[in-house]
Design a protein around this motif. Structure first.
Motif, mmCIF file in Angstrom:
data_model
loop_
_atom_site.group_PDB
_atom_site.id
_atom_site.type_symbol
_atom_site.label_atom_id
_atom_site.label_comp_id
_atom_site.label_asym_id
_atom_site.label_seq_id
_atom_site.Cartn_x
_atom_site.Cartn_y
_atom_site.Cartn_z
ATOM 1 N N ILE A 258 0.859 -18.740 0.327
ATOM 2 C CA ILE A 258 1.572 -17.507 -0.025
ATOM 3 C C ILE A 258 2.977 -17.835 -0.529
ATOM 4 N N MET A 259 3.644 -18.786 0.139
ATOM 5 C CA MET A 259 5.037 -19.104 -0.199
ATOM 6 C C MET A 259 5.170 -19.785 -1.564
ATOM 7 N N VAL A 260 4.089 -20.442 -2.041
ATOM 8 C CA VAL A 260 4.147 -21.066 -3.376
ATOM 9 C C VAL A 260 3.471 -20.169 -4.430
ATOM 10 N N SER A 261 3.374 -18.869 -4.082
ATOM 11 C CA SER A 261 2.825 -17.859 -5.001
ATOM 12 C C SER A 261 1.384 -18.154 -5.420
ATOM 13 N N GLN A 262 0.609 -18.700 -4.464
ATOM 14 C CA GLN A 262 -0.828 -18.917 -4.710
ATOM 15 C C GLN A 262 -1.638 -18.059 -3.732
ATOM 16 N N ALA A 263 -1.223 -16.798 -3.623
ATOM 17 C CA ALA A 263 -1.853 -15.885 -2.662
ATOM 18 C C ALA A 263 -3.341 -15.665 -2.957
ATOM 19 N N ASP A 265 -5.491 -17.863 -3.469
ATOM 20 C CA ASP A 265 -6.295 -18.902 -2.799
ATOM 21 C C ASP A 265 -6.589 -18.558 -1.342
ATOM 22 N N VAL A 266 -5.834 -17.595 -0.785
ATOM 23 C CA VAL A 266 -5.967 -17.276 0.645
ATOM 24 C C VAL A 266 -7.373 -16.790 0.968
ATOM 25 N N ALA A 267 -7.900 -15.865 0.154
ATOM 26 C CA ALA A 267 -9.238 -15.304 0.413
ATOM 27 C C ALA A 267 -10.317 -16.378 0.355
ATOM 28 N N SER A 268 -10.197 -17.316 -0.600
ATOM 29 C CA SER A 268 -11.214 -18.374 -0.725
ATOM 30 C C SER A 268 -11.171 -19.338 0.460
ATOM 31 N N ILE A 269 -9.966 -19.609 0.981
ATOM 32 C CA ILE A 269 -9.853 -20.499 2.150
ATOM 33 C C ILE A 269 -10.458 -19.825 3.377
ATOM 34 N N ILE A 270 -10.165 -18.531 3.557
ATOM 35 C CA ILE A 270 -10.698 -17.802 4.720
ATOM 36 C C ILE A 270 -12.225 -17.714 4.652
ATOM 37 N N SER A 271 -12.777 -17.543 3.441
ATOM 38 C CA SER A 271 -14.231 -17.398 3.300
ATOM 39 C C SER A 271 -14.964 -18.740 3.235
ATOM 40 N N SER A 272 -14.207 -19.858 3.323
ATOM 41 C CA SER A 272 -14.864 -21.179 3.337
ATOM 42 C C SER A 272 -15.584 -21.391 4.668
ATOM 43 N N LYS A 273 -16.405 -22.420 4.738
ATOM 44 C CA LYS A 273 -17.203 -22.688 5.948
ATOM 45 C C LYS A 273 -16.313 -22.884 7.166
ATOM 46 N N ALA A 274 -15.226 -23.666 6.988
ATOM 47 C CA ALA A 274 -14.311 -23.928 8.112
ATOM 48 C C ALA A 274 -13.545 -22.668 8.482
ATOM 49 N N GLY A 275 -13.130 -21.897 7.463
ATOM 50 C CA GLY A 275 -12.318 -20.706 7.726
ATOM 51 C C GLY A 275 -13.075 -19.610 8.449
ATOM 52 N N LEU A 276 -14.370 -19.472 8.149
ATOM 53 C CA LEU A 276 -15.170 -18.399 8.762
ATOM 54 C C LEU A 276 -15.281 -18.537 10.278
ATOM 55 N N GLN A 277 -15.121 -19.773 10.788
ATOM 56 C CA GLN A 277 -15.192 -19.984 12.243
ATOM 57 C C GLN A 277 -14.029 -19.331 12.970
ATOM 58 N N ALA A 285 -4.047 -11.128 9.486
ATOM 59 C CA ALA A 285 -2.609 -10.902 9.244
ATOM 60 C C ALA A 285 -2.165 -11.599 7.965
ATOM 61 N N MET A 286 -2.575 -12.864 7.804
ATOM 62 C CA MET A 286 -2.167 -13.620 6.617
ATOM 63 C C MET A 286 -2.822 -13.051 5.357
ATOM 64 N N LYS A 287 -4.050 -12.532 5.496
ATOM 65 C CA LYS A 287 -4.729 -11.936 4.340
ATOM 66 C C LYS A 287 -3.991 -10.665 3.901
ATOM 67 N N ALA A 288 -3.524 -9.883 4.866
ATOM 68 C CA ALA A 288 -2.776 -8.658 4.546
ATOM 69 C C ALA A 288 -1.474 -8.993 3.825
ATOM 70 N N VAL A 289 -0.800 -10.053 4.282
ATOM 71 C CA VAL A 289 0.452 -10.488 3.636
ATOM 72 C C VAL A 289 0.159 -10.994 2.219
ATOM 73 N N ALA A 290 -0.926 -11.744 2.080
ATOM 74 C CA ALA A 290 -1.297 -12.272 0.756
ATOM 75 C C ALA A 290 -1.599 -11.135 -0.225
ATOM 76 N N ASP A 291 -2.290 -10.103 0.261
ATOM 77 C CA ASP A 291 -2.604 -8.946 -0.597
ATOM 78 C C ASP A 291 -1.315 -8.250 -1.039
ATOM 79 N N ALA A 292 -0.381 -8.077 -0.090
ATOM 80 C CA ALA A 292 0.897 -7.427 -0.405
ATOM 81 C C ALA A 292 1.683 -8.245 -1.424
ATOM 82 N N HIS A 293 1.650 -9.574 -1.257
ATOM 83 C CA HIS A 293 2.379 -10.455 -2.167
ATOM 84 C C HIS A 293 1.749 -10.430 -3.555
#
Length: 422
Positions: A258-263, A265-277, A285-293
């Motif tokens: 989010i801080m490097v303006s690559q918000a 990428d947040v959804a793809s990381i969360i939906s990855s195999k490791a992130g889904l766990q 919370a981070m997804k909401a911030v990424a959407d706002a950004h």
């Protein structure tokens, strides 16, 4: 506890395991521990009884009983090797730590154990309990006391060259200096921890801790790409161990994106195999911030902060970076809104950006002082007056350059005439 005791045999341990209630099992195990037998087999059974008793007391949240158990066992510790004593003492302290709301009890317990180990000259155990005590003091925000304790302990451990303990202490000192906002000392302590870790085998959990702290320090210096790499290393280590700290490493990875303006990428990381766990409030919370950004919406940003207060504002690492992100978003939005105007009511801007007027006035005055735009606040009329950016005339720099060149020529002629006169 009654004065009678049970034989220190496997049958007694089995009897405790088969007990119908925890209270009955606790009573049986106390009676086994009271047995005065000092034969090797009896001591081994009593060690097992202590471990089982400690586990049950922890499950029953009886922190005070664990504390008194540690005091009652001191005569028994004289009969067994120091290494086994250290294992039992640290195990009971760890069990107390697993009971919620016992931070003050843990601190007083560690202080008691430190006094006892000094009297018994158990240096190995004392150093480890002191390191635990320093960590507890830091969590309790008693920074000066923790720092005093660590400074003496580091010198002592360096003389003994106990590398594994030195890694723990240096890492703890780095966290402590970071909490005190002393970034240079935090980095120096982390470098010392890495140096010690390179000389020995470090357990994966501890290596994950080092990487996590490295990421936090790099993020503090706004080097978010390097910080992301360290958080990723920490996440892999904790994820392999199924450590609960994995979710925080993942959360900080998303923060860096989010801080490097690559918000995006947040959804793809969360939906990855490791992130889904680890899907839960932390990642939401981070997804909401990424959407706002991504939408550059201050309103969505503030909604995210209020909806996920525990995950965002109460996490000091995230809160610090989101504060700067909020300021940047606010400034960008304000500059975009005031751009068409030469004079505009502050109330109108406040209505457009959906912020209180007093908060907006403070921000606008700060931006004017920081020269983010040229203007002034007419508070009598409640207006913001925006000036046109003064265009620099190209003739002035050229004139200054010409005068500078003439000065050099005059100086050169003076030097030559001085040589001729000489």
């Amino acid at each position: 506890m009654s004065s009678s005791y049970l034989p220190a045999t496997t049958d007694s341990i089995a009897q405790a395991l088969e007990a119908k209630t925890p209270s009955e099992a606790i009573s049986i195990l106390y009676h086994v521990i009271e047995n005065p037998a000092s034969a090797p087999d009896a001591l081994r059974i009593k060690e097992q009884a202590i471990t089982n008793l400690s586990d049950i007391l922890r499950q029953e949240n009886r922190a005070e009983e664990l504390r008194s158990l540690l005091t009652q066992l001191r005569p028994f510790f004289a009969l067994i090797p120091k290494a086994k004593t250290a294992k039992i003492v640290r195990g009971i302290i760890d069990d107390v730590a697993k009971i919620p709301g016992t931070s003050d009890l843990q601190i007083s317990l560690c202080k008691e154990v430190v006094q006892w180990t000094r009297a018994e000259k158990r240096t190995f155990l004392r150093q480890r309990v002191e390191a635990k005590l320093a960590a507890l003091l830091m969590e309790n925000k008693e920074y000066s006391e923790a720092l005093n304790l660590l400074s003496g302990l580091i010198k002592e451990v360096r003389r003994l060259d106990d590398k594994l303990l030195l890694v723990d202490i240096d890492l703890l000192e780095s966290k402590l200096h970071f909490s005190l906002r002393n970034l240079p000392k935090a980095k120096a302590s982390l470098t010392a921890a890495r140096t010690a870790a390179n000389a020995i085998y470090v357990p994966p959990a501890q290596q994950g801790n080092i990487d996590l702290q490295s990421g936090i320090l790099h993020a503090e210096e706004k080097d978010y790409k390097t910080a992301y790499s360290y958080f990723f290393e920490a996440f892999e280590a904790f994820n392999a161990l199924e450590d609960p700290r994995a979710v925080f490493s993942l959360k900080y990875m998303l923060l860096c994106k989010i801080m490097v303006s690559q918000a995006d990428d947040v959804a793809s990381i969360i939906s990855s195999k490791a992130g889904l766990q680890y899907v839960g409030p932390e990642l939401d919370a981070m997804k909401a911030v990424a959407d706002a950004h991504a939408k550059r919406s201050l309103k969505l940003f503030e909604i995210a902060l209020s909806d996920f207060k525990a995950q965002l504002e109460e996490d000091p690492i995230v809160h610090r970076h989101l504060s700067s992100l909020y300021d940047t978003l606010l400034e960008q939005n304000l500059c975009r809104l005031i751009e068409p105007f030469s004079r505009v009511e502050i109330a109108h801007i406040a209505e457009l950006i959906e912020l209180p007027v007093d908060h907006l006035e403070k921000k606008l005055s700060q931006m004017i002082l920081d020269k983010k735009f040229a203007g002034t606040l007419d508070q009598g009329a409640g207006c913001l007056v925006i000036f046109d950016d003064p265009k620099t005339d190209a003739i002035f720099p050229a004139t200054l350059e010409t005068i500078s060149n003439i000065g050099k020529v005059v100086d050169s002629l003076y030097v030559r005439s001085a040589k001729i006169m000489a």
